[in-house]
Design a protein around this motif. Structure first.
Motif, PDB file in Angstrom:
ATOM      1  N   SER A 144      17.990  27.689 -12.112  1.00  8.26           N
ATOM      2  CA  SER A 144      17.611  27.272 -13.463  1.00  8.26           C
ATOM      3  C   SER A 144      16.184  27.713 -13.771  1.00  8.26           C
ATOM      4  CB  SER A 144      17.712  25.751 -13.598  1.00  8.26           C
ATOM      5  OG  SER A 144      19.030  25.312 -13.358  1.00  8.26           O
ATOM      6  N   ASN A 145      15.891  27.849 -15.069  1.00  4.32           N
ATOM      7  CA  ASN A 145      14.574  28.270 -15.517  1.00  4.32           C
ATOM      8  C   ASN A 145      13.864  27.162 -16.276  1.00  4.32           C
ATOM      9  OD1 ASN A 145      14.616  30.864 -14.475  1.00  4.32           O
ATOM     10  ND2 ASN A 145      15.576  31.733 -16.293  1.00  4.32           N
ATOM     11  N   MET A 146      12.569  27.354 -16.482  1.00  2.96           N
ATOM     12  CA  MET A 146      11.799  26.475 -17.340  1.00  2.96           C
ATOM     13  C   MET A 146      12.283  26.617 -18.784  1.00  2.96           C
ATOM     14  SD  MET A 146       8.013  27.398 -15.900  1.00  2.96           S
ATOM     15  CE  MET A 146       7.200  26.496 -17.229  1.00  2.96           C
ATOM     16  N   PRO A 147      12.057  25.600 -19.631  1.00  9.42           N
ATOM     17  CA  PRO A 147      12.413  25.726 -21.050  1.00  9.42           C
ATOM     18  C   PRO A 147      11.660  26.874 -21.714  1.00  9.42           C
ATOM     19  CG  PRO A 147      11.989  23.431 -20.477  1.00  9.42           C
ATOM     20  CD  PRO A 147      11.575  24.252 -19.299  1.00  9.42           C
ATOM     21  N   THR A 148      12.279  27.489 -22.703  1.00 12.54           N
ATOM     22  CA  THR A 148      11.656  28.590 -23.436  1.00 12.54           C
ATOM     23  C   THR A 148      10.330  28.154 -24.060  1.00 12.54           C
ATOM     24  OG1 THR A 148      13.818  29.535 -23.947  1.00 12.54           O
ATOM     25  CG2 THR A 148      11.971  30.215 -25.324  1.00 12.54           C
ATOM     26  N   GLY A 149       9.310  28.984 -23.884  1.00 14.89           N
ATOM     27  CA  GLY A 149       8.020  28.698 -24.485  1.00 14.89           C
ATOM     28  C   GLY A 149       7.192  27.659 -23.772  1.00 14.89           C
ATOM     29  N   SER A 150       7.584  27.266 -22.559  1.00 18.58           N
ATOM     30  CA  SER A 150       6.822  26.262 -21.810  1.00 18.58           C
ATOM     31  C   SER A 150       5.882  26.930 -20.815  1.00 18.58           C
ATOM     32  CB  SER A 150       7.763  25.303 -21.086  1.00 18.58           C
ATOM     33  OG  SER A 150       8.582  26.003 -20.166  1.00 18.58           O
ATOM     34  N   LEU A 151       4.800  26.231 -20.503  1.00 20.49           N
ATOM     35  CA  LEU A 151       3.800  26.705 -19.551  1.00 20.49           C
ATOM     36  C   LEU A 151       3.655  25.687 -18.437  1.00 20.49           C
ATOM     37  CD1 LEU A 151       1.445  28.761 -18.902  1.00 20.49           C
ATOM     38  CD2 LEU A 151      -0.053  27.155 -20.123  1.00 20.49           C
ATOM     39  N   GLY A 152       3.712  26.151 -17.205  1.00 17.43           N
ATOM     40  CA  GLY A 152       3.583  25.263 -16.052  1.00 17.43           C
ATOM     41  C   GLY A 152       2.352  25.600 -15.225  1.00 17.43           C
ATOM     42  N   ILE A 153       1.647  24.567 -14.790  1.00 14.93           N
ATOM     43  CA  ILE A 153       0.497  24.713 -13.896  1.00 14.93           C
ATOM     44  C   ILE A 153       0.848  24.012 -12.589  1.00 14.93           C
ATOM     45  CG2 ILE A 153      -1.963  24.322 -13.561  1.00 14.93           C
ATOM     46  CD1 ILE A 153      -1.336  26.102 -15.930  1.00 14.93           C
ATOM     47  N   ARG A 154       0.776  24.740 -11.483  1.00 14.10           N
ATOM     48  CA  ARG A 154       1.156  24.182 -10.180  1.00 14.10           C
ATOM     49  C   ARG A 154       0.025  24.405  -9.181  1.00 14.10           C
ATOM     50  NH1 ARG A 154       6.559  26.559  -7.718  1.00 14.10           N
ATOM     51  NH2 ARG A 154       7.474  25.273  -9.376  1.00 14.10           N
ATOM     52  N   MET A 155      -0.211  23.400  -8.342  1.00 12.66           N
ATOM     53  CA  MET A 155      -1.203  23.510  -7.277  1.00 12.66           C
ATOM     54  C   MET A 155      -0.503  23.209  -5.956  1.00 12.66           C
ATOM     55  SD  MET A 155      -4.354  24.295  -6.735  1.00 12.66           S
ATOM     56  CE  MET A 155      -5.163  24.032  -8.318  1.00 12.66           C
ATOM     57  N   PHE A 163       5.532  30.643 -16.687  1.00 14.50           N
ATOM     58  CA  PHE A 163       5.821  30.713 -18.111  1.00 14.50           C
ATOM     59  C   PHE A 163       7.295  31.008 -18.336  1.00 14.50           C
ATOM     60  CE2 PHE A 163       5.839  32.849 -22.306  1.00 14.50           C
ATOM     61  CZ  PHE A 163       5.310  31.794 -23.050  1.00 14.50           C
ATOM     62  N   GLY A 164       7.935  30.220 -19.201  1.00 18.62           N
ATOM     63  CA  GLY A 164       9.329  30.431 -19.568  1.00 18.62           C
ATOM     64  C   GLY A 164       9.426  31.353 -20.768  1.00 18.62           C
ATOM     65  N   ILE A 165       9.874  32.602 -20.568  1.00 20.13           N
ATOM     66  CA  ILE A 165       9.990  33.572 -21.653  1.00 20.13           C
ATOM     67  C   ILE A 165      11.152  33.196 -22.577  1.00 20.13           C
ATOM     68  CG2 ILE A 165      10.298  36.001 -22.240  1.00 20.13           C
ATOM     69  CD1 ILE A 165       7.697  35.380 -20.788  1.00 20.13           C
ATOM     70  N   ASN A 166      12.321  32.986 -21.987  1.00 20.03           N
ATOM     71  CA  ASN A 166      13.489  32.488 -22.709  1.00 20.03           C
ATOM     72  C   ASN A 166      14.365  31.738 -21.714  1.00 20.03           C
ATOM     73  OD1 ASN A 166      15.188  34.517 -21.382  1.00 20.03           O
ATOM     74  ND2 ASN A 166      14.341  35.999 -22.847  1.00 20.03           N
ATOM     75  N   LYS A 167      15.567  31.370 -22.106  1.00 16.47           N
ATOM     76  CA  LYS A 167      16.402  30.542 -21.240  1.00 16.47           C
ATOM     77  C   LYS A 167      16.832  31.261 -19.965  1.00 16.47           C
ATOM     78  CE  LYS A 167      20.814  31.702 -23.433  1.00 16.47           C
ATOM     79  NZ  LYS A 167      22.022  31.144 -24.087  1.00 16.47           N
ATOM     80  N   ASN A 168      16.727  32.597 -19.955  1.00 13.63           N
ATOM     81  CA  ASN A 168      17.184  33.367 -18.796  1.00 13.63           C
ATOM     82  C   ASN A 168      16.063  33.996 -17.977  1.00 13.63           C
ATOM     83  OD1 ASN A 168      19.957  32.941 -19.355  1.00 13.63           O
ATOM     84  ND2 ASN A 168      19.925  34.584 -20.866  1.00 13.63           N
ATOM     85  N   TYR A 194       2.406  20.373 -13.569  1.00 14.48           N
ATOM     86  CA  TYR A 194       2.492  19.780 -14.900  1.00 14.48           C
ATOM     87  C   TYR A 194       3.016  20.835 -15.867  1.00 14.48           C
ATOM     88  CZ  TYR A 194       1.431  16.794 -18.868  1.00 14.48           C
ATOM     89  OH  TYR A 194       1.538  16.001 -19.981  1.00 14.48           O
ATOM     90  N   ILE A 195       3.960  20.428 -16.743  1.00 12.74           N
ATOM     91  CA  ILE A 195       4.594  21.328 -17.695  1.00 12.74           C
ATOM     92  C   ILE A 195       4.128  21.008 -19.114  1.00 12.74           C
ATOM     93  CG2 ILE A 195       6.773  22.196 -18.637  1.00 12.74           C
ATOM     94  CD1 ILE A 195       6.407  22.915 -15.741  1.00 12.74           C
ATOM     95  N   PHE A 196       3.697  22.042 -19.834  1.00 13.75           N
ATOM     96  CA  PHE A 196       3.378  21.932 -21.253  1.00 13.75           C
ATOM     97  C   PHE A 196       4.524  22.559 -22.034  1.00 13.75           C
ATOM     98  CE2 PHE A 196      -0.614  22.124 -18.945  1.00 13.75           C
ATOM     99  CZ  PHE A 196      -1.359  21.095 -19.503  1.00 13.75           C
ATOM    100  N   PHE A 197       5.217  21.764 -22.854  1.00 13.33           N
ATOM    101  CA  PHE A 197       6.376  22.244 -23.588  1.00 13.33           C
ATOM    102  C   PHE A 197       5.963  22.847 -24.935  1.00 13.33           C
ATOM    103  CE2 PHE A 197       8.195  18.751 -20.973  1.00 13.33           C
ATOM    104  CZ  PHE A 197       9.045  19.533 -20.204  1.00 13.33           C
ATOM    105  N   ASN A 198       6.763  23.822 -25.397  1.00  9.68           N
ATOM    106  CA  ASN A 198       6.655  24.375 -26.749  1.00  9.68           C
ATOM    107  C   ASN A 198       5.240  24.872 -27.079  1.00  9.68           C
ATOM    108  OD1 ASN A 198       9.397  23.693 -27.342  1.00  9.68           O
ATOM    109  ND2 ASN A 198       8.752  21.590 -27.725  1.00  9.68           N
ATOM    110  N   ILE A 199       4.646  25.624 -26.151  1.00 11.04           N
ATOM    111  CA  ILE A 199       3.324  26.158 -26.473  1.00 11.04           C
ATOM    112  C   ILE A 199       3.428  27.385 -27.365  1.00 11.04           C
ATOM    113  CG2 ILE A 199       2.372  25.317 -24.292  1.00 11.04           C
ATOM    114  CD1 ILE A 199       2.364  28.283 -23.390  1.00 11.04           C
ATOM    115  N   LYS A 200       4.603  28.018 -27.377  1.00 16.54           N
ATOM    116  CA  LYS A 200       4.842  29.173 -28.256  1.00 16.54           C
ATOM    117  C   LYS A 200       5.904  28.806 -29.261  1.00 16.54           C
ATOM    118  CE  LYS A 200       7.401  32.655 -27.058  1.00 16.54           C
ATOM    119  NZ  LYS A 200       7.951  33.879 -26.424  1.00 16.54           N
ATOM    120  N   LYS A 201       5.525  28.681 -30.502  1.00 23.49           N
ATOM    121  CA  LYS A 201       6.455  28.268 -31.559  1.00 23.49           C
ATOM    122  C   LYS A 201       6.725  29.426 -32.519  1.00 23.49           C
ATOM    123  CE  LYS A 201       4.990  23.443 -31.426  1.00 23.49           C
ATOM    124  NZ  LYS A 201       4.489  22.288 -32.198  1.00 23.49           N
TER     125      LYS A 201
END
Length: 286
Positions: free
Chosen positions: A46-57, A80-85, A279-286
């Motif tokens: 599975s992938n991250m949601p489209t347009g989401s940004l994740g920061i991992r340590m 970074f989630g580019i799209n659903k795939n 931590y995931i930031f959702f919908n950073i690209k609208k």
């Protein structure tokens, strides 16, 4: 006539309100289910949601096999989630092997999901992935690891099955090590490529039932990780139990212990503790 229209309008509004409630419950349920697929040592299909940004340590503290010290690695990562795939990761490698914390390299990772079979309470997904890494540290073991030790690349595929509160994940990859520029050539006496295989199982143990997306999830996981050097047949097999906390459906904390079961190859620090925070930031690209 007006009374009849008013009643119909109120009925439609109630239906829309109920539909919104159902959609909200479904979204909460779906986000909680996906949390079970976030394994510590392997990526799911599975992938991250489209347009989401994740920061991992990512951090690891591994016991040295041939000395009394510990090997500490720090790996900050941006996803970074580019799209659903399609999604991308970029990671930096830092360690204290030179007696102080220094940056040793980094990697680029991409994953493409090519199959998704979804049902109400389960799904099956498959994906291809690839990683390219550079590293400037000394080559100190036979194990090949492009995530923090070797320059090189890795290509593989992942299959993930989710059924209610249980997630199963299997991955296979080919990994090729290259020279660690500028000072360390890969030894001619060692195998420079390997086959990797992992199997992971995760179970949601808390909460038993959802009442709010603000509830903290507790997942229990167990992973088996192995590698075989293709040119000489040497191999290892590790196990890694872990606990995972998902907070507000956006933050994640993993605590794991990795233990070698057996090895016929040289590994300088196979056993130790892992801590990951994300931590995931959702919908950073609208």
């Amino acid at each position: 006539m007006e009374t009849t229209l008013l009643k119909k309008g109120m009925f439609i509004m109630l239906k829309l309100s109920r539909m919104k409630q159902i959609i909200l419950i479904f979204l909460i349920f779906s986000s909680q289910i996906n949390a079970q697929e976030l394994f510590v040592f392997s990526e799911p299909a599975s992938n991250m949601p489209t347009g989401s940004l994740g920061i991992r340590m990512g951090q690891s503290l591994m016991k040295e096999s041939f000395s009394s010290g510990y090997n500490y690695h720090l790996m900050p990562e941006v996803m970074f989630g580019i799209n659903k795939n399609l999604m991308f990761h970029t990671t930096a490698f830092m360690s204290n092997r030179a007696n102080n914390l220094v940056t040793e390299g980094g990697s680029l990772y991409a994953k493409y999901r090519f199959l998704s079979l979804d049902d109400l309470h389960s799904h099956f997904r498959m994906a291809f992935f690839g990683r390219f890494s550079i590293n400037n540290s000394d080559i100190h073991q036979e194990e090949i690891e492009t995530m923090g030790h070797n320059s090189g690349y890795e290509l593989g595929f992942i299959a993930t099955k989710l059924a209610k509160k249980i997630a199963l994940n299997a991955a296979f990859s080919f990994e090729r090590a290259m020279d660690n520029k500028p000072n360390y050539d890969f030894p001619n006496s060692q195998s420079n490529n390997a086959s990797n295989y992992t199997f992971s199982i995760g179970k949601l143990v808390y909460p038993k039932q959802y009442s709010s997306f603000k509830q903290t999830n507790l997942n229990v996981m167990f992973e088996v990780l192995g590698q075989t050097l293709n040119q000489n047949g040497k191999s290892f097999l590790d196990i890694a139990p872990s606990l995972q906390f998902i907070i507000l459906s956006q933050a994640r904390i993993d605590l794991a212990y990795r233990q070698q079961l057996y090895s016929s190859m040289l590994r300088t620090a196979p056993n130790g503790i892992y801590l990951k925070m994300e931590y995931i930031f959702f919908n950073i690209k609208k």
